[in-house]
Design a protein around this motif. Structure first.
Motif, PDB file in Angstrom:
ATOM      1  N   LEU A  83      39.829  34.260  61.612  1.00  0.00           N
ATOM      2  CA  LEU A  83      41.327  35.211  61.590  1.00  0.00           C
ATOM      3  C   LEU A  83      41.968  35.048  59.770  1.00  0.00           C
ATOM      4  CD1 LEU A  83      41.084  33.744  64.878  1.00  0.00           C
ATOM      5  CD2 LEU A  83      43.140  33.319  64.706  1.00  0.00           C
ATOM      6  N   ASP A  84      43.436  35.731  59.911  1.00  0.00           N
ATOM      7  CA  ASP A  84      43.493  35.774  58.065  1.00  0.00           C
ATOM      8  C   ASP A  84      43.882  35.280  57.422  1.00  0.00           C
ATOM      9  OD1 ASP A  84      42.516  38.686  59.367  1.00  0.00           O
ATOM     10  OD2 ASP A  84      44.785  39.226  59.420  1.00  0.00           O
ATOM     11  N   ARG A  85      43.923  34.008  57.997  1.00  0.00           N
ATOM     12  CA  ARG A  85      44.606  32.347  57.289  1.00  0.00           C
ATOM     13  C   ARG A  85      44.222  31.204  58.339  1.00  0.00           C
ATOM     14  NH1 ARG A  85      47.894  29.649  60.993  1.00  0.00           N
ATOM     15  NH2 ARG A  85      47.899  29.802  63.413  1.00  0.00           N
ATOM     16  N   ASP A  86      44.172  30.369  56.796  1.00  0.00           N
ATOM     17  CA  ASP A  86      43.072  28.810  57.569  1.00  0.00           C
ATOM     18  C   ASP A  86      45.162  28.109  57.251  1.00  0.00           C
ATOM     19  OD1 ASP A  86      40.690  29.274  57.282  1.00  0.00           O
ATOM     20  OD2 ASP A  86      40.487  29.474  55.303  1.00  0.00           O
ATOM     21  N   VAL A  87      44.808  26.811  57.336  1.00  0.00           N
ATOM     22  CA  VAL A  87      45.428  25.814  57.912  1.00  0.00           C
ATOM     23  C   VAL A  87      45.618  24.279  57.167  1.00  0.00           C
ATOM     24  CG1 VAL A  87      47.127  24.676  60.093  1.00  0.00           C
ATOM     25  CG2 VAL A  87      46.308  27.224  59.894  1.00  0.00           C
ATOM     26  N   LEU A  88      45.986  24.231  56.394  1.00  0.00           N
ATOM     27  CA  LEU A  88      46.396  22.610  54.995  1.00  0.00           C
ATOM     28  C   LEU A  88      47.291  21.900  56.056  1.00  0.00           C
ATOM     29  CD1 LEU A  88      45.001  22.203  53.113  1.00  0.00           C
ATOM     30  CD2 LEU A  88      47.333  22.349  52.226  1.00  0.00           C
ATOM     31  N   TRP A  89      46.913  20.750  56.551  1.00  0.00           N
ATOM     32  CA  TRP A  89      47.496  19.901  56.869  1.00  0.00           C
ATOM     33  C   TRP A  89      47.615  18.478  56.329  1.00  0.00           C
ATOM     34  CZ3 TRP A  89      49.368  20.642  62.174  1.00  0.00           C
ATOM     35  CH2 TRP A  89      48.554  21.056  63.043  1.00  0.00           C
ATOM     36  N   PHE A  90      48.716  17.906  56.810  1.00  0.00           N
ATOM     37  CA  PHE A  90      49.791  17.053  56.372  1.00  0.00           C
ATOM     38  C   PHE A  90      50.301  15.724  57.165  1.00  0.00           C
ATOM     39  CE2 PHE A  90      50.933  20.380  54.123  1.00  0.00           C
ATOM     40  CZ  PHE A  90      52.068  19.689  53.795  1.00  0.00           C
ATOM     41  N   ARG A  91      50.573  14.822  56.654  1.00  0.00           N
ATOM     42  CA  ARG A  91      51.624  14.607  57.461  1.00  0.00           C
ATOM     43  C   ARG A  91      52.942  14.187  56.127  1.00  0.00           C
ATOM     44  NH1 ARG A  91      47.660  12.014  60.822  1.00  0.00           N
ATOM     45  NH2 ARG A  91      48.543  12.077  62.914  1.00  0.00           N
ATOM     46  N   LEU A  92      53.463  13.500  56.748  1.00  0.00           N
ATOM     47  CA  LEU A  92      55.444  13.118  55.869  1.00  0.00           C
ATOM     48  C   LEU A  92      56.527  13.010  56.669  1.00  0.00           C
ATOM     49  CD1 LEU A  92      56.405  16.587  54.683  1.00  0.00           C
ATOM     50  CD2 LEU A  92      55.265  14.866  53.053  1.00  0.00           C
ATOM     51  N   PRO A  93      56.911  12.147  56.795  1.00  0.00           N
ATOM     52  CA  PRO A  93      58.131  11.340  57.575  1.00  0.00           C
ATOM     53  C   PRO A  93      59.282  12.704  58.320  1.00  0.00           C
ATOM     54  CG  PRO A  93      58.854  10.532  55.023  1.00  0.00           C
ATOM     55  CD  PRO A  93      57.187  11.474  55.080  1.00  0.00           C
ATOM     56  N   SER A 111      50.240  27.494  56.893  1.00  0.00           N
ATOM     57  CA  SER A 111      49.541  28.602  56.659  1.00  0.00           C
ATOM     58  C   SER A 111      49.246  28.900  55.003  1.00  0.00           C
ATOM     59  CB  SER A 111      49.876  29.518  57.509  1.00  0.00           C
ATOM     60  OG  SER A 111      51.091  30.432  56.722  1.00  0.00           O
ATOM     61  N   LEU A 112      47.631  29.345  54.649  1.00  0.00           N
ATOM     62  CA  LEU A 112      47.242  30.344  53.998  1.00  0.00           C
ATOM     63  C   LEU A 112      46.896  31.268  53.870  1.00  0.00           C
ATOM     64  CD1 LEU A 112      46.103  26.993  52.065  1.00  0.00           C
ATOM     65  CD2 LEU A 112      48.124  27.841  51.656  1.00  0.00           C
ATOM     66  N   PRO A 113      46.397  31.504  52.480  1.00  0.00           N
ATOM     67  CA  PRO A 113      45.157  33.225  53.478  1.00  0.00           C
ATOM     68  C   PRO A 113      44.146  33.201  53.632  1.00  0.00           C
ATOM     69  CG  PRO A 113      47.004  33.975  51.551  1.00  0.00           C
ATOM     70  CD  PRO A 113      47.161  32.310  52.498  1.00  0.00           C
ATOM     71  N   LYS A 114      43.160  33.820  54.023  1.00  0.00           N
ATOM     72  CA  LYS A 114      42.155  33.352  54.107  1.00  0.00           C
ATOM     73  C   LYS A 114      41.769  32.768  53.033  1.00  0.00           C
ATOM     74  CE  LYS A 114      38.673  32.586  57.715  1.00  0.00           C
ATOM     75  NZ  LYS A 114      39.410  30.818  58.461  1.00  0.00           N
ATOM     76  N   ARG A 115      40.760  31.488  53.243  1.00  0.00           N
ATOM     77  CA  ARG A 115      40.524  30.747  51.499  1.00  0.00           C
ATOM     78  C   ARG A 115      41.377  31.313  50.375  1.00  0.00           C
ATOM     79  NH1 ARG A 115      36.817  34.230  54.639  1.00  0.00           N
ATOM     80  NH2 ARG A 115      37.067  35.849  53.452  1.00  0.00           N
ATOM     81  N   LEU A 143      39.620  27.774  69.961  1.00  0.00           N
ATOM     82  CA  LEU A 143      40.666  29.020  70.255  1.00  0.00           C
ATOM     83  C   LEU A 143      41.085  28.702  68.905  1.00  0.00           C
ATOM     84  CD1 LEU A 143      41.630  27.765  73.993  1.00  0.00           C
ATOM     85  CD2 LEU A 143      41.431  29.575  72.847  1.00  0.00           C
ATOM     86  N   SER A 144      42.299  28.733  68.130  1.00  0.00           N
ATOM     87  CA  SER A 144      43.430  28.708  66.952  1.00  0.00           C
ATOM     88  C   SER A 144      44.610  27.745  66.939  1.00  0.00           C
ATOM     89  CB  SER A 144      44.036  30.553  66.829  1.00  0.00           C
ATOM     90  OG  SER A 144      45.228  29.384  67.084  1.00  0.00           O
ATOM     91  N   PRO A 145      44.605  27.140  66.190  1.00  0.00           N
ATOM     92  CA  PRO A 145      45.842  25.966  66.885  1.00  0.00           C
ATOM     93  C   PRO A 145      47.066  25.927  67.349  1.00  0.00           C
ATOM     94  CG  PRO A 145      45.093  26.129  64.825  1.00  0.00           C
ATOM     95  CD  PRO A 145      44.622  27.531  64.923  1.00  0.00           C
ATOM     96  N   VAL A 146      47.246  28.075  67.640  1.00  0.00           N
ATOM     97  CA  VAL A 146      48.904  28.270  67.918  1.00  0.00           C
ATOM     98  C   VAL A 146      48.375  27.189  69.278  1.00  0.00           C
ATOM     99  CG1 VAL A 146      49.571  30.025  68.582  1.00  0.00           C
ATOM    100  CG2 VAL A 146      48.811  29.895  66.711  1.00  0.00           C
ATOM    101  N   LEU A 147      49.533  26.704  69.592  1.00  0.00           N
ATOM    102  CA  LEU A 147      50.267  26.348  71.076  1.00  0.00           C
ATOM    103  C   LEU A 147      49.775  25.154  71.716  1.00  0.00           C
ATOM    104  CD1 LEU A 147      51.351  29.539  72.923  1.00  0.00           C
ATOM    105  CD2 LEU A 147      52.950  28.434  71.467  1.00  0.00           C
ATOM    106  N   GLY A 148      48.466  24.640  70.151  1.00  0.00           N
ATOM    107  CA  GLY A 148      47.541  23.467  70.341  1.00  0.00           C
ATOM    108  C   GLY A 148      47.192  23.484  71.493  1.00  0.00           C
TER     109      GLY A 148
END
Length: 424
Positions: free
Chosen positions: A184-194, A230-234, A300-305
């Motif tokens: 896909l045209d993007r990657d995803v950067l994951w992190f947690r917040l309150p 979301s980030l652009p691919k690479r 599959l992609s993360p969309v809609l889990g």
């Protein structure tokens, strides 16, 4: 080298697909051995969102009430585009017995699946063991797995090998079941917040601004959220070169409610995890003596889990087919027919999710003002039309419940009652 181990089915991978399949098989009296290379079961980027269809499956597995203390019922799906809320879906409005998604820590789900399977004869979970390759009989048919573990090298002989080792596994290729990978045209950067105090109702929140977006998912503990940025691919290298402050600035732009927790924002990149986004489609999920399920068969992609949900759906469909085949006189031929029938039954649901995700991914990348305006118009059309909303969302959340409609005035299936009692 020690002698071979014997089992009816060898499952490679102790994730949701593998352990759910094992539980289904041992309940039918099928001897099942699961290989899991992780000793602790810990996995990065675990899917924790379970659709209403998956909640239904957990209830049928007999696990839902056991897991009630660890789960959070999700009430809404919201989309905000350019600072304007364009879609707000209340899951209570769908006419199905199981209508709410839940958030459940995957480690807790895996522990419960393993514990339930261990209560049946014939179950064996080998943690710290990994598959070195497929093992074939004299006719060239897959008849087990060569493994490496704490006791050295072994061979596990099996009447069927079920490959559930995820999207990067090697056995799929070794079995000759090649995947078509579509980045896909993007990657995803994951992190947690309150969780912001004003977010009093558990919801899936999608925030979009031009061609940037973030997914914000509630954690089961109710106090934190998972942010998929979301980030652009690479594109991570360029973002990292700009410094961690650049991530903070983008977060302020897209999800300002989260950015106010200045002291809780990621302080360095070690507090984030990158998910390479792609889909993988495998035309054929089976070969003589071997079958793929879960991400190994259809990434599959993360969309809609959808990843965990299709993993559980695959397991629930495959287990009774294999159990029945192993009881037939010509079990070898029957198993191959069963794995082909498994793909026939599951392929449409997976294809529907692929199509829905690709449409949504394209919409997320629209950047021009006219395109962004068209996107907002499309979401508002969904908001205005219950019929259109059902057409778009029901394949993702309620595909397995069609024909099981309930009275919309009800609060949902009684299996949800423990969740509500805990939160009251």
């Amino acid at each position: 080298m020690n002698g071979p181990m014997e089992t009816d089915v060898c499952v490679v991978g102790g994730g949701p697909a593998g352990l759910a399949l094992a539980l289904g098989l041992v309940r039918h009296g099928v001897r099942t051995t699961v290989l899991e290379r992780s000793i602790t079961g810990h996995r990065e980027l675990r899917g924790e969102s379970l659709s209403p269809d998956s909640v239904r499956l957990l209830d049928r597995f007999g696990l839902l009430r056991t897991l009630r203390h660890d789960a959070l019922t999700v009430r809404r799906l919201e989309v905000t585009d350019g600072g304007h809320r364009v879609l707000s879906v209340d899951f209570a409005g769908f006419p199905y017995p199981y209508r709410f998604p839940v958030e459940l820590p995957q480690l807790r789900l895996l522990d419960e699946l393993a514990a339930a399977a261990a209560g049946h004869d014939g179950f064996r979970l080998l943690r710290g063991w990994s598959a070195a390759g497929l093992w074939h009989d004299h006719a060239g048919r897959t008849a087990g797995v060569r493994v490496v573990g704490p006791e050295g090298k072994r061979t596990i002989r099996a009447r069927l090998t079920a490959v559930a080792e995820g999207r990067f596994g090697r056995l799929r290729e070794e079995a000759g079941l090649r995947a078509t990978v579509r980045p896909l045209d993007r990657d995803v950067l994951w992190f947690r917040l309150p969780r912001p105090a004003e977010w009093t109702e558990p919801a899936y929140r999608v925030r979009i601004r031009r061609d940037r977006h973030a997914l914000v998912l509630p954690d089961a503990n109710g106090s934190t959220v998972r942010v998929g940025f979301s980030l652009p691919k690479r594109g991570l290298r360029a973002l990292r070169a700009a410094g961690i402050g650049a991530l903070h600035e983008r977060l302020r732009e897209i999800v300002p409610e989260l950015a106010v927790c200045v002291g809780k924002l990621p302080r360095d990149w070690s507090e984030t995890a990158l998910l390479d986004i792609f889909t993988a489609e495998v035309p054929i999920w089976h070969a003589p003596g071997v079958v793929l399920l879960g991400d190994a068969a259809h990434t599959l992609s993360p969309v809609l889990g959808q990843g965990v949900n299709h993993a559980l759906g695959d397991a629930a469909a495959l287990a009774p087919l294999v159990a029945g085949a192993l009881e037939e006189t010509d079990a070898v031929a029957a198993v191959d027919r069963a794995t082909a029938e498994f793909q026939r039954r599951r392929a449409r649901a997976v294809a529907d999710s692929h199509r829905l995700q690709w449409r949504q991914e394209r919409v997320f990348t629209w950047a021009s003002r006219p395109a962004a305006a068209a996107r907002r118009t499309a979401y508002r059309a969904l908001q205005a039309s219950p019929r259109l909303r059902a057409r778009v969302l029901e394949p993702a959340y309620f595909a397995a419940q069609r024909g099981e409609r309930a009275d919309p005035a009800d609060q949902g299936h009684e299996a949800y009652a423990p969740y509500e009692e805990e939160r009251a």
